[in-house]
Design an enzyme around this catalytic site. Sequence first.
Site, mmCIF file in Angstrom:
data_model
loop_
_atom_site.group_PDB
_atom_site.id
_atom_site.type_symbol
_atom_site.label_atom_id
_atom_site.label_comp_id
_atom_site.label_asym_id
_atom_site.label_seq_id
_atom_site.Cartn_x
_atom_site.Cartn_y
_atom_site.Cartn_z
ATOM 1 C CD GLU A 103 -2.295 1.155 2.936
ATOM 2 O OE1 GLU A 103 -3.233 1.933 3.169
ATOM 3 O OE2 GLU A 103 -1.861 0.336 3.776
ATOM 4 C CG LEU A 105 0.681 3.969 3.956
ATOM 5 C CD1 LEU A 105 1.179 3.534 5.326
ATOM 6 C CD2 LEU A 105 -0.835 4.092 3.955
ATOM 7 C CG ASP A 208 16.964 -1.039 10.335
ATOM 8 O OD1 ASP A 208 17.804 -0.327 10.916
ATOM 9 O OD2 ASP A 208 16.990 -1.278 9.119
#
Length: 305
Positions: A103, A105, A208
Amino acid sequence: MRPDQEQLDAPLAAALCEAISVGTGSPANIDSLTEITGGSISRALMLASAGERYFVKLNDAKLADMFAAEADGLRALAACPALRVPRVVGYGVSGRQAYLLLEYLPLQALRTGQQGAKAGHALAALHRQRGPQYGWHRDNFIGSTVQHNAEHRTWPFFFAHRRLLPQLELARRHAQYNRLIADGERLAGKLAALFVDHHPQPSLLHGDLWHGNAATDQTGTLTLFDPAVHFGDREADLAMSELFGGFPDSFYAGYREAWPLSDGYEQRKTLYNLYHVLNHLNLFGSGYLRQAERMVATLLAEIGC
């Protein structure tokens, strides 16, 4: 093939369309394709189809497991309702290309004030998701380096054997790192001395968490991506967020308001960031050597070695 599809070969374009069709339940075509920034490891594109936008990462087919691990980590993070995480649409291999389709964003940088505090609360909510022991059900990647996640019930053992020692073994190929390796291995053997009064629960970590992997969406919700998930000490995420800067003070204030840190964090922060400095040493070269040596020396002095 449309002109704007020429950046992809026909089988790869078909594979991406198939992944979108499976996800939406409707036939898909690529209406436009735009090269965008998306990190230093993979090529990144924004794909438009039927009024929706998708984020595409491409790399060599031999790195397909890196995308599989990323998809696994994103799905794990998405289970935390306090976060926004890009939905995984699909991943796989087409010819010589591995792909990850997410997706798209629209994102904004973390801001100070109330939005930063809200983001700190959200990270604390993620860390309250607990695991049975330290590690993860599969190995994944920290940058392009394999991150070993075989599970263990003891945190100092896990961090020594799954984090420090593998990085030191990678460094062994460089003769000029001999002193660092010897001192680092000595530190790994004494690591329990740093955890006499600190027994963290196995929290779900991003793994991370530097500022390039965090943002907010249009509602101001903390948005995380490019994870290296595992269960570990929540302080490890906070430590890395400080390593390269970029997070506002209100973020840390909000986190501590939601879940105060234990005494001794500053000392453990050096240990947790040593892992990332060693990884940068192995990925990018000797520019990180002196920093790593100083960190090891500081930690050895702390435990009287």
